[in-house]
Scaffold this active site. Sequence first.
Site, short mmCIF file in Angstrom:
data_model
loop_
_atom_site.label_atom_id
_atom_site.label_comp_id
_atom_site.label_asym_id
_atom_site.label_seq_id
_atom_site.Cartn_x
_atom_site.Cartn_y
_atom_site.Cartn_z
N CYS A 70 0.83 -1.27 0.05
CA CYS A 70 -0.07 0.02 0.05
C CYS A 70 0.79 1.23 -0.09
CB CYS A 70 -0.95 -0.01 1.21
SG CYS A 70 -2.07 1.39 1.25
N CYS A 74 0.30 5.21 6.91
CA CYS A 74 -0.57 5.06 8.32
C CYS A 74 0.52 4.05 9.41
CB CYS A 74 -1.60 3.82 8.17
SG CYS A 74 -2.76 4.48 6.83
N CYS A 77 0.22 0.30 10.44
CA CYS A 77 0.01 -0.61 9.54
C CYS A 77 1.16 -1.64 8.70
CB CYS A 77 -0.95 0.10 8.33
SG CYS A 77 -1.79 -1.12 7.37
N CYS A 114 -16.45 -9.87 5.65
CA CYS A 114 -15.66 -8.41 5.28
C CYS A 114 -14.66 -8.62 4.54
CB CYS A 114 -15.44 -7.66 6.56
SG CYS A 114 -14.50 -6.09 6.38
N CYS A 145 -19.54 -6.82 3.72
CA CYS A 145 -18.84 -5.52 3.92
C CYS A 145 -17.53 -5.49 3.23
CB CYS A 145 -18.52 -5.85 5.35
SG CYS A 145 -17.68 -4.22 6.19
N CYS A 205 -19.29 1.24 8.76
CA CYS A 205 -18.75 0.73 9.81
C CYS A 205 -17.36 1.54 10.06
CB CYS A 205 -18.11 -0.61 9.27
SG CYS A 205 -17.14 -1.46 10.37
N ARG A 277 -17.79 -3.02 18.00
CA ARG A 277 -16.79 -4.49 17.53
C ARG A 277 -15.90 -4.36 18.58
NH1 ARG A 277 -16.24 -5.02 12.27
NH2 ARG A 277 -18.38 -5.52 11.94
N1 SAM Z 1 -6.66 0.27 3.21
C1 SAM Z 1 -7.96 0.58 3.63
C2 SAM Z 1 -8.12 1.74 4.41
O1 SAM Z 1 -7.21 2.09 4.96
O2 SAM Z 1 -9.10 2.24 4.82
C3 SAM Z 1 -8.65 -0.67 4.22
C4 SAM Z 1 -7.91 -1.59 5.12
S1 SAM Z 1 -7.12 -1.01 6.48
C5 SAM Z 1 -6.09 -2.29 7.01
C6 SAM Z 1 -8.31 -0.99 7.68
C7 SAM Z 1 -8.49 -0.76 9.08
O3 SAM Z 1 -7.49 -1.48 9.62
C8 SAM Z 1 -7.47 0.62 9.36
O4 SAM Z 1 -8.21 1.93 9.16
C9 SAM Z 1 -7.03 0.46 10.91
O5 SAM Z 1 -8.04 1.02 11.72
C10 SAM Z 1 -6.96 -1.04 10.83
N2 SAM Z 1 -5.57 -1.35 11.28
C11 SAM Z 1 -4.55 -1.66 10.32
N3 SAM Z 1 -3.51 -2.09 11.09
C12 SAM Z 1 -3.68 -2.06 12.29
C13 SAM Z 1 -3.03 -2.42 13.44
N4 SAM Z 1 -1.80 -2.94 13.31
N5 SAM Z 1 -3.72 -2.84 14.57
C14 SAM Z 1 -4.98 -2.16 14.81
N6 SAM Z 1 -5.91 -1.85 13.61
C15 SAM Z 1 -5.11 -1.71 12.57
C1 DTB Z 2 -10.97 -2.56 11.53
O1 DTB Z 2 -11.48 -1.58 11.93
N1 DTB Z 2 -10.21 -3.59 11.65
C2 DTB Z 2 -10.09 -4.58 10.69
C3 DTB Z 2 -10.97 -4.22 9.82
N2 DTB Z 2 -11.51 -2.83 10.29
C4 DTB Z 2 -10.77 -4.13 8.44
C5 DTB Z 2 -8.59 -4.74 10.40
C6 DTB Z 2 -7.69 -4.84 11.68
C7 DTB Z 2 -6.31 -5.27 10.95
C8 DTB Z 2 -5.38 -5.43 11.94
C9 DTB Z 2 -3.74 -5.65 11.23
C10 DTB Z 2 -3.95 -6.63 10.23
O2 DTB Z 2 -4.34 -8.01 10.43
O3 DTB Z 2 -3.20 -6.39 9.17
FE1 SF4 Z 3 -2.74 1.47 3.24
FE2 SF4 Z 3 -2.77 0.07 5.69
FE3 SF4 Z 3 -3.19 2.82 5.44
FE4 SF4 Z 3 -4.91 0.93 4.72
S1 SF4 Z 3 -4.33 1.11 7.02
S2 SF4 Z 3 -4.37 2.78 3.70
S3 SF4 Z 3 -3.64 -0.56 3.95
S4 SF4 Z 3 -1.46 1.82 4.96
#
Ligand code: SAM
Ligand code: DTB
Ligand code: SF4
Length: 390
Positions: A70, A74, A77, A114, A145, A205, A277
Amino acid sequence: MSAVSPLRPATVPPAGDAPLRHDWSLREVEALLDLPFPELLYRAAEVHRRHFDPSEVQVSTLLSVKTGGCPEDCAYCPQAQRYHTGVEATKLMSTEAVVEKAKQAKAAGASRFCMGAAWRSPRDRDIPKVAAMIREVKALGLETCATLGMLSGEQATALRAAGLDYYNHNIDTDPELYGDIIHTRELQDRFDTLGHVRDAGMKTCCGGIVGMGETRRQRAGFLRTLANLPAHPDSVPINRLVQVEGTPLHGTQALDPFEFVRTIAVARLLMPHSMVRLSAGREDMSDELQALCFSAGANSIFYGERLLTTGNPDTGRDLALFARLGLRPMQVTVDAEGHDHGGTVHADISAELDASISARLDAGIPAKPDAGVVDASPDAGQRCAAAGHG
Ligand code: SAM
Ligand code: DTB
Ligand code: SF4
């Protein structure tokens, strides 16, 4: 006098349901977070009972349909290309492979599926491919979702037309902290996407992450921002940061577990009709901490051994936890106003739960007389009305 079943949870009468508020001040939300812990839990539990059966938990399963690589930054992430986390980038999965996973999720008892993609936003040419997945997953009888990043109005409309029920798009944190965590898109971009999702007629959501080094005041700011959205999100995922080596937030001081429970409780108080959730981070939580979260108003989980790239509790552990706590998976129905409500017990997961209880009894593990007893009686679905579910 009507008979009261010991298996039925105590419910609080609706008593002139207060109108939903969208005008919370930071001070008000801070005051809720500052309440003595037992008082906060009591209030949240009471509000939970006004709107839901507190023994039912909505069950969603997550699948990463496009992992890693990506371009966003963030700081939490593992899928951001710029961090070295060991996550391998993949192409978009085929519809057939996604449907296979959805069938497995359904057989395991999930009611919502989802699909997540590590995109900043989908390209227009990705939309028909995702739409095909949505159509086929929906045809299995699952709620759908997706979480694909920022959407235009046209993209949201196309996904809705394919049968998408929910779109997950998080604000992630307090507006004040946001710029320290994400630099590649503005909070306003997220509000815009949420607006497109609502305008297209989908349910939102929307939640975020705690444990990113924020203060209690910033957690108040995060919750306030969610509750003051033009419509409360239908689902509110509260994630506890999963610390992944290679991400900038790896090594952040862990959040006091009671602060996490407080966050859940205040989310329940501010957004009484929403599914709250207990989202990422459960793998490292004790059963006792999760039990506190359910008691504080959490009523949804991700079920299945993976989130997107990180782990989630084994399904066996979750089934045992449900049995120990006397919780049941809910089958979700949506009323005319679009609110989600717990209804009857989902047959598939209930059978697994029964087997899990029998195994515990066979192993000589004592269970409370009513622990995990599944009420599949024909009137089980009536409890929503009895509990004031609208
Ligand atoms: N890329 C898209 C976005 O950012 O909207 C969708 C997937 S993104 C992984 C969805 C959500 O996962 C993020 O907004 C964040 O709240 C959660 N998330 C990602 N990495 C995480 C982590 N290490 N711990 C907890 N939540 C995480
Ligand atoms: C959300 O708020 N939590 C989920 C879902 N929406 C997509 C994702 C959590 C991701 C945790 C880190 C990972 O597994 O990569
Ligand atoms: Fe990309 Fe992760 Fe940010 Fe979603 S949360 S936009 S997958 S870097």
